[in-house]
Motif scaffolding. Structure first.
Motif, PDB file in Angstrom:
ATOM      1  N   ALA A   1       6.631   3.624   2.106  1.00  0.00           N
ATOM      2  CA  ALA A   1       6.823   2.553   3.966  1.00  0.00           C
ATOM      3  C   ALA A   1       5.534   1.133   3.918  1.00  0.00           C
ATOM      4  CB  ALA A   1       5.677   3.918   4.878  1.00  0.00           C
ATOM      5  N   VAL A   2       5.065   0.966   2.313  1.00  0.00           N
ATOM      6  CA  VAL A   2       4.224  -0.297   2.287  1.00  0.00           C
ATOM      7  C   VAL A   2       5.591  -1.672   2.182  1.00  0.00           C
ATOM      8  CG1 VAL A   2       2.765  -1.943   1.081  1.00  0.00           C
ATOM      9  CG2 VAL A   2       1.838   0.679   2.190  1.00  0.00           C
ATOM     10  N   LEU A   3       5.837  -1.220   1.154  1.00  0.00           N
ATOM     11  CA  LEU A   3       7.660  -1.671   0.872  1.00  0.00           C
ATOM     12  C   LEU A   3       8.658  -2.015   1.704  1.00  0.00           C
ATOM     13  CD1 LEU A   3       8.101  -0.384  -2.843  1.00  0.00           C
ATOM     14  CD2 LEU A   3       6.786  -2.650  -2.997  1.00  0.00           C
ATOM     15  N   ASP A   4       8.579  -0.865   2.665  1.00  0.00           N
ATOM     16  CA  ASP A   4       9.471  -0.875   3.805  1.00  0.00           C
ATOM     17  C   ASP A   4       9.258  -1.767   4.487  1.00  0.00           C
ATOM     18  OD1 ASP A   4      11.360   0.730   2.488  1.00  0.00           O
ATOM     19  OD2 ASP A   4      11.155   2.452   3.285  1.00  0.00           O
ATOM     20  N   GLY A   5       8.154  -1.483   4.593  1.00  0.00           N
ATOM     21  CA  GLY A   5       6.959  -3.333   5.274  1.00  0.00           C
ATOM     22  C   GLY A   5       7.712  -4.210   5.354  1.00  0.00           C
ATOM     23  N   TYR A   6       7.712  -4.706   4.276  1.00  0.00           N
ATOM     24  CA  TYR A   6       7.899  -5.978   3.538  1.00  0.00           C
ATOM     25  C   TYR A   6       9.730  -6.660   3.787  1.00  0.00           C
ATOM     26  CZ  TYR A   6       3.657  -5.835   0.690  1.00  0.00           C
ATOM     27  OH  TYR A   6       3.322  -5.203  -0.808  1.00  0.00           O
ATOM     28  N   ARG A   7      10.669  -5.386   3.763  1.00  0.00           N
ATOM     29  CA  ARG A   7      12.055  -6.010   4.398  1.00  0.00           C
ATOM     30  C   ARG A   7      11.722  -5.398   6.045  1.00  0.00           C
ATOM     31  NH1 ARG A   7      12.785  -2.042   0.866  1.00  0.00           N
ATOM     32  NH2 ARG A   7      13.361  -2.838  -0.546  1.00  0.00           N
ATOM     33  N   SER A   8      11.197  -5.599   6.801  1.00  0.00           N
ATOM     34  CA  SER A   8      10.445  -5.998   8.205  1.00  0.00           C
ATOM     35  C   SER A   8       9.825  -6.805   8.099  1.00  0.00           C
ATOM     36  CB  SER A   8      10.834  -4.821   9.007  1.00  0.00           C
ATOM     37  OG  SER A   8       9.178  -4.536   8.270  1.00  0.00           O
ATOM     38  N   PHE A   9       9.375  -7.777   7.655  1.00  0.00           N
ATOM     39  CA  PHE A   9       9.150  -8.693   7.817  1.00  0.00           C
ATOM     40  C   PHE A   9       9.166  -9.687   8.752  1.00  0.00           C
ATOM     41  CE2 PHE A   9       7.147 -12.661   6.032  1.00  0.00           C
ATOM     42  CZ  PHE A   9       5.761 -12.924   6.645  1.00  0.00           C
ATOM     43  N   LYS A  10       8.647 -10.577   9.668  1.00  0.00           N
ATOM     44  CA  LYS A  10       8.586 -11.390  10.510  1.00  0.00           C
ATOM     45  C   LYS A  10       7.903 -11.963  10.597  1.00  0.00           C
ATOM     46  CE  LYS A  10      12.943  -9.344  11.633  1.00  0.00           C
ATOM     47  NZ  LYS A  10      13.816 -10.339  10.619  1.00  0.00           N
ATOM     48  N   ILE A  11       6.613 -11.737  10.918  1.00  0.00           N
ATOM     49  CA  ILE A  11       5.491 -12.853  10.945  1.00  0.00           C
ATOM     50  C   ILE A  11       4.182 -12.093   9.898  1.00  0.00           C
ATOM     51  CG2 ILE A  11       6.010 -13.312  13.077  1.00  0.00           C
ATOM     52  CD1 ILE A  11       4.444 -11.998  14.127  1.00  0.00           C
ATOM     53  N   GLY A  12       3.577 -12.915   9.737  1.00  0.00           N
ATOM     54  CA  GLY A  12       2.830 -12.726   8.628  1.00  0.00           C
ATOM     55  C   GLY A  12       1.349 -11.469   9.268  1.00  0.00           C
ATOM     56  N   SER A  13       1.411 -11.735  10.321  1.00  0.00           N
ATOM     57  CA  SER A  13       0.634 -10.882  10.972  1.00  0.00           C
ATOM     58  C   SER A  13       0.921  -9.568  10.731  1.00  0.00           C
ATOM     59  CB  SER A  13       0.526 -10.467  12.037  1.00  0.00           C
ATOM     60  OG  SER A  13       1.450 -10.864  13.744  1.00  0.00           O
ATOM     61  N   GLN A  14       2.192  -8.970  10.718  1.00  0.00           N
ATOM     62  CA  GLN A  14       2.744  -7.462  10.693  1.00  0.00           C
ATOM     63  C   GLN A  14       2.696  -7.379   9.175  1.00  0.00           C
ATOM     64  OE1 GLN A  14       4.528  -5.570  12.617  1.00  0.00           O
ATOM     65  NE2 GLN A  14       4.791  -4.410  10.594  1.00  0.00           N
ATOM     66  N   MET A  15       3.156  -8.615   8.135  1.00  0.00           N
ATOM     67  CA  MET A  15       2.702  -7.830   7.379  1.00  0.00           C
ATOM     68  C   MET A  15       1.192  -8.025   6.324  1.00  0.00           C
ATOM     69  SD  MET A  15       4.036 -10.111   3.605  1.00  0.00           S
ATOM     70  CE  MET A  15       5.524  -8.938   2.693  1.00  0.00           C
ATOM     71  N   ASP A  16       0.809  -8.096   6.885  1.00  0.00           N
ATOM     72  CA  ASP A  16      -1.140  -8.026   6.416  1.00  0.00           C
ATOM     73  C   ASP A  16      -0.959  -6.692   7.168  1.00  0.00           C
ATOM     74  OD1 ASP A  16      -1.377 -10.563   5.759  1.00  0.00           O
ATOM     75  OD2 ASP A  16      -2.426 -11.415   7.836  1.00  0.00           O
ATOM     76  N   PHE A  17      -0.114  -5.656   8.383  1.00  0.00           N
ATOM     77  CA  PHE A  17      -0.770  -4.797   8.828  1.00  0.00           C
ATOM     78  C   PHE A  17      -0.590  -3.728   7.647  1.00  0.00           C
ATOM     79  CE2 PHE A  17       0.764  -1.005  11.261  1.00  0.00           C
ATOM     80  CZ  PHE A  17       0.058  -0.804  11.956  1.00  0.00           C
ATOM     81  N   GLU A  18       1.017  -3.980   7.262  1.00  0.00           N
ATOM     82  CA  GLU A  18       1.630  -3.191   6.304  1.00  0.00           C
ATOM     83  C   GLU A  18       0.743  -3.392   5.012  1.00  0.00           C
ATOM     84  OE1 GLU A  18       3.846  -0.892   6.952  1.00  0.00           O
ATOM     85  OE2 GLU A  18       4.907  -1.893   8.989  1.00  0.00           O
ATOM     86  N   MET A  19      -0.039  -4.105   4.568  1.00  0.00           N
ATOM     87  CA  MET A  19      -0.527  -4.162   3.179  1.00  0.00           C
ATOM     88  C   MET A  19      -2.202  -3.493   3.185  1.00  0.00           C
ATOM     89  SD  MET A  19       0.774  -7.782   1.760  1.00  0.00           S
ATOM     90  CE  MET A  19      -0.257  -7.004   0.555  1.00  0.00           C
ATOM     91  N   HIS A  20      -2.677  -3.786   4.347  1.00  0.00           N
ATOM     92  CA  HIS A  20      -3.874  -3.746   4.956  1.00  0.00           C
ATOM     93  C   HIS A  20      -4.604  -2.282   6.097  1.00  0.00           C
ATOM     94  CE1 HIS A  20      -5.509  -7.261   2.861  1.00  0.00           C
ATOM     95  NE2 HIS A  20      -4.130  -7.558   3.588  1.00  0.00           N
ATOM     96  N   GLY A  21      -3.074  -1.766   6.107  1.00  0.00           N
ATOM     97  CA  GLY A  21      -3.268  -0.580   7.477  1.00  0.00           C
ATOM     98  C   GLY A  21      -3.426   0.610   7.126  1.00  0.00           C
ATOM     99  N   ASN A  22      -3.140   0.053   5.205  1.00  0.00           N
ATOM    100  CA  ASN A  22      -3.211   1.733   4.873  1.00  0.00           C
ATOM    101  C   ASN A  22      -4.092   2.611   4.362  1.00  0.00           C
ATOM    102  OD1 ASN A  22      -2.280   3.731   1.769  1.00  0.00           O
ATOM    103  ND2 ASN A  22      -0.192   3.813   2.774  1.00  0.00           N
ATOM    104  N   VAL A  23      -4.099   3.467   4.647  1.00  0.00           N
ATOM    105  CA  VAL A  23      -5.771   4.608   4.815  1.00  0.00           C
ATOM    106  C   VAL A  23      -6.394   4.240   2.982  1.00  0.00           C
ATOM    107  CG1 VAL A  23      -5.374   6.181   4.204  1.00  0.00           C
ATOM    108  CG2 VAL A  23      -7.134   5.861   4.639  1.00  0.00           C
ATOM    109  N   ILE A  24      -4.836   4.656   2.373  1.00  0.00           N
ATOM    110  CA  ILE A  24      -5.264   4.632   0.249  1.00  0.00           C
ATOM    111  C   ILE A  24      -5.651   3.225  -0.417  1.00  0.00           C
ATOM    112  CG2 ILE A  24      -4.551   5.301  -1.745  1.00  0.00           C
ATOM    113  CD1 ILE A  24      -3.483   7.884  -0.024  1.00  0.00           C
ATOM    114  N   HIS A  25      -4.209   2.646  -0.222  1.00  0.00           N
ATOM    115  CA  HIS A  25      -4.123   1.045  -0.626  1.00  0.00           C
ATOM    116  C   HIS A  25      -4.784   0.144  -0.103  1.00  0.00           C
ATOM    117  CE1 HIS A  25      -0.912   3.794  -1.421  1.00  0.00           C
ATOM    118  NE2 HIS A  25      -0.703   3.076  -3.254  1.00  0.00           N
ATOM    119  N   ALA A  26      -5.647  -0.076   1.244  1.00  0.00           N
ATOM    120  CA  ALA A  26      -5.737  -1.185   1.830  1.00  0.00           C
ATOM    121  C   ALA A  26      -7.517  -1.824   0.755  1.00  0.00           C
ATOM    122  CB  ALA A  26      -6.236  -0.610   2.821  1.00  0.00           C
TER     123      ALA A  26
END
Length: 262
Positions: free
Chosen positions: A36-61
């Motif tokens: 899910a995190v990796l797929d978030g990179y593909r849909s990355f449009k703006i920095g805030s979206q990538m930050d959400f994907e990377m830092h919103g994951n409860v385990i990996h944040a």
């Protein structure tokens, strides 16, 4: 009988001793990226979206948060390169391999700071190592053996509890590197007396041939998986129980990054 009595003065000190502790130095390279995190990179449009994907994951944040906070320049480079690869169609495997290689190189280049971290940082690092070894022992003997023999590798599957242990240890590795960079505590080389003390502590808990394999680096991977796991666990437990000066010197030797580690 001491280790020196068996092998002579000066044998088993330094690079040989580090063989079994290899996973600590390279564990940071295991960015256990969920699809899910990796797929978030593909849909990355703006920095805030990538930050959400990377830092919103409860385990990996916690790992991404710490990397961003302690090493902002490296974090920006890491994030940007992942985004470019993802937009160009890189697979999850390719992205994970990139993360593996990037963080391995980061750990190697920061190795001198890691081994110079203050005592408190190294003590906490060893505590988290122990917690991870014990979790792997209880869940997967092959992974426990891999961790102590060669270091965990990309492609493994971990349960959420083990992932949390890996992230916890990786977070502390980053914090230890930062602490060693800001407030270095150089330590002397491991002495023969240190090695003898470690050997004596080990032979009280594991077979003598296993203790010798831990210290001299010869034949460890030929041991049964059960013995590899038990020997790695015994090593970290023994180091933690030695007098502070010996414990810190041995810990620094064990965690020192190894360029040739697999």
């Amino acid at each position: 009988m001491s280790y020196a009595d068996i092998h002579g003065e000066g044998e088993g000190i330094g690079p040989k001793l580090k063989r079994v502790g290899v996973f600590i130095a390279v564990l940071l390279i295991i960015f256990v990226m969920m699809p899910a995190v990796l797929d978030g990179y593909r849909s990355f449009k703006i920095g805030s979206q990538m930050d959400f994907e990377m830092h919103g994951n409860v385990i990996h944040a916690p790992l991404y948060d710490t990397f961003r906070d302690e090493f902002p320049a490296e974090y920006v480079e890491f994030r940007s390169r992942l985004a470019v690869m993802a937009r160009e169609g890189a697979s999850n495997e390719q992205l994970s391999q990139f993360g593996f290689g990037y963080m391995r190189n980061f750990t190697l280049t920061k190795g001198e700071h890691l081994v110079a971290a203050p005592d408190g940082a190294l003590i906490e690092l060893m505590k988290r190592n122990l917690a991870l070894v014990r979790a792997l022992r209880d869940e997967s003997l092959p992974l426990c053996a891999q961790m102590t023999a060669t270091g965990l590798q990309p492609g493994n599957t971990y349960s959420p509890p083990v992932q949390r242990r890996i992230i916890s240890l990786s977070v502390q590795t980053l914090k230890s590197i930062a602490a060693g960079q800001q407030d270095p505590h150089p330590r002397g080389e491991v002495t023969q007396e240190n090695v003898d003390s470690l050997y004596e502590a080990l032979v009280g808990t594991i077979p003598e041939q296993d203790a010798l394999a831990v210290i001299n680096g010869m034949g460890f991977e030929a041991l049964p998986l059960t013995n590899q796991c038990a020997a790695g666990l015994a090593l970290y437990e023994a180091v933690g129980k030695l007098p502070e000066d010996a414990s810190m010197r041995l810990t620094a030797a064990i965690i020192a990054p190894q360029p040739n580690a697999r």
